[in-house]
Motif scaffolding. Structure first.
Motif, short mmCIF file in Angstrom:
data_model
loop_
_atom_site.label_atom_id
_atom_site.label_comp_id
_atom_site.label_asym_id
_atom_site.label_seq_id
_atom_site.Cartn_x
_atom_site.Cartn_y
_atom_site.Cartn_z
N UNK A 58 31.51 36.69 34.61
CA UNK A 58 31.33 36.94 36.05
C UNK A 58 29.89 36.70 36.50
N UNK A 59 28.93 37.19 35.74
CA UNK A 59 27.51 37.07 36.14
C UNK A 59 27.07 35.62 36.32
N UNK A 60 27.22 34.76 35.30
CA UNK A 60 26.76 33.38 35.49
C UNK A 60 27.61 32.61 36.50
N UNK A 61 28.89 32.98 36.64
CA UNK A 61 29.73 32.27 37.60
C UNK A 61 29.28 32.56 39.03
N UNK A 62 28.99 33.82 39.33
CA UNK A 62 28.48 34.15 40.66
C UNK A 62 27.17 33.42 40.92
N UNK A 63 26.29 33.37 39.93
CA UNK A 63 25.01 32.68 40.08
C UNK A 63 25.23 31.18 40.32
N UNK A 121 45.87 44.72 33.45
CA UNK A 121 44.42 44.52 33.33
C UNK A 121 43.72 45.86 33.10
N UNK A 122 42.78 45.89 32.16
CA UNK A 122 42.12 47.14 31.79
C UNK A 122 40.59 47.06 31.83
N UNK A 123 40.04 45.87 31.87
CA UNK A 123 38.57 45.70 31.83
C UNK A 123 38.11 44.85 32.99
N UNK A 124 36.83 45.07 33.36
CA UNK A 124 36.29 44.36 34.52
C UNK A 124 34.82 44.01 34.27
N UNK A 125 34.43 42.89 34.81
CA UNK A 125 33.03 42.48 34.86
C UNK A 125 32.77 41.94 36.26
N UNK A 126 31.60 42.26 36.82
CA UNK A 126 31.28 41.83 38.18
C UNK A 126 29.91 41.18 38.20
N UNK A 127 29.84 40.02 38.81
CA UNK A 127 28.57 39.35 39.07
C UNK A 127 28.39 39.25 40.57
N UNK A 128 27.22 39.63 41.06
CA UNK A 128 26.93 39.54 42.49
C UNK A 128 25.54 38.94 42.66
N UNK A 129 25.43 37.96 43.54
CA UNK A 129 24.16 37.30 43.82
C UNK A 129 23.99 37.24 45.32
N UNK A 130 22.80 37.60 45.79
CA UNK A 130 22.51 37.51 47.22
C UNK A 130 21.59 36.30 47.42
N UNK A 132 20.89 32.79 50.36
CA UNK A 132 21.22 32.13 51.63
C UNK A 132 21.85 33.09 52.64
N UNK A 133 21.41 34.35 52.61
CA UNK A 133 21.88 35.32 53.59
C UNK A 133 23.27 35.88 53.35
N UNK A 134 23.81 35.70 52.12
CA UNK A 134 25.13 36.24 51.85
C UNK A 134 25.28 36.60 50.38
N UNK A 135 26.23 37.48 50.13
CA UNK A 135 26.60 37.83 48.77
C UNK A 135 27.63 36.83 48.26
N UNK A 136 27.51 36.47 47.01
CA UNK A 136 28.55 35.74 46.28
C UNK A 136 28.97 36.66 45.15
N UNK A 137 30.25 36.99 45.09
CA UNK A 137 30.76 37.96 44.12
C UNK A 137 31.86 37.33 43.27
N UNK A 138 31.71 37.46 41.96
CA UNK A 138 32.76 37.05 41.02
C UNK A 138 33.18 38.30 40.26
N UNK A 139 34.45 38.59 40.30
CA UNK A 139 35.00 39.75 39.61
C UNK A 139 36.04 39.26 38.61
N UNK A 140 35.76 39.47 37.33
CA UNK A 140 36.68 39.03 36.28
C UNK A 140 37.34 40.22 35.62
N UNK A 141 38.65 40.11 35.46
CA UNK A 141 39.48 41.17 34.89
C UNK A 141 40.09 40.65 33.59
N UNK A 142 40.19 41.51 32.58
CA UNK A 142 40.85 41.11 31.34
C UNK A 142 41.63 42.28 30.75
N UNK A 143 42.45 41.92 29.78
CA UNK A 143 43.09 42.90 28.90
C UNK A 143 43.01 42.31 27.50
N UNK A 144 42.37 43.05 26.59
CA UNK A 144 42.25 42.52 25.22
C UNK A 144 43.60 42.47 24.50
#
Length: 144
Positions: A58-63, A121-130, A132-144
């Motif tokens: 999620x982190x690098x994808x949002x970036x 789904x049981x796990x989550x990761x969130x990437x957020x980048x601010x 150009x005046x806006x948030x870009x958010x990627x939220x990834x969900x998984x289940x091992x």
């Protein structure tokens, strides 16, 4: 403006502000997880646990999305394989709005809502980048 993949969602946004600190970004990401879990509890689903593996995607994808000005999903196959997961899903959003507005937009979109409420789904990761005046958010969900 708020963008979410799936049916178009447009929300008026406040004026752009200066880029937030690393601590403010971490707080924003934690609020995304907390508010998604509020929805899951409301609909009798188990709470998601923050996990390093989906967060590594999620982190690098949002970036990447913020840096390139693009907006599309990454390969779920990569997350499935990399996290040794059985199920993976992703919600994306862009806009200069609060976490609550992002969650509301996702809950109004059938596909995004399905990801948030998917009991598998049981796990989550969130990437957020601010940028150009806006948030870009990627939220990834998984289940091992």
């Amino acid at each position: 403006m708020l963008l979410a993949l799936g049916p178009a969602v447009i929300v008026a946004a406040p004026a752009a502000e200066a880029a937030p600190s690393a601590a403010a970004v971490a707080t924003f990401e934690a609020q995304v997880i907390r508010q998604i879990n509020v929805q899951r509890v409301k609909y009798h689903r188990g709470m998601l646990v923050a996990s390093t593996c989906p967060d590594r995607y999620a982190e690098p994808w949002a970036a990447h999305l913020a840096r390139t000005g693009t907006f599309y999903h990454q390969s779920m196959y990569t997350i499935l394989r990399g996290c040794r997961a059985r199920v993976a899903a992703e919600n994306l959003a862009q806009g200069n709005v609060s976490v609550a507005r992002f969650i509301t937009a996702w809950m109004l979109s059938p596909g995004h809502r399905a990801n948030i409420l998917d009991g598998r789904l049981t796990r989550i990761g969130v990437g957020a980048v601010y940028a150009r005046g806006q948030w870009t958010v990627a939220t990834d969900f998984t289940r091992p």
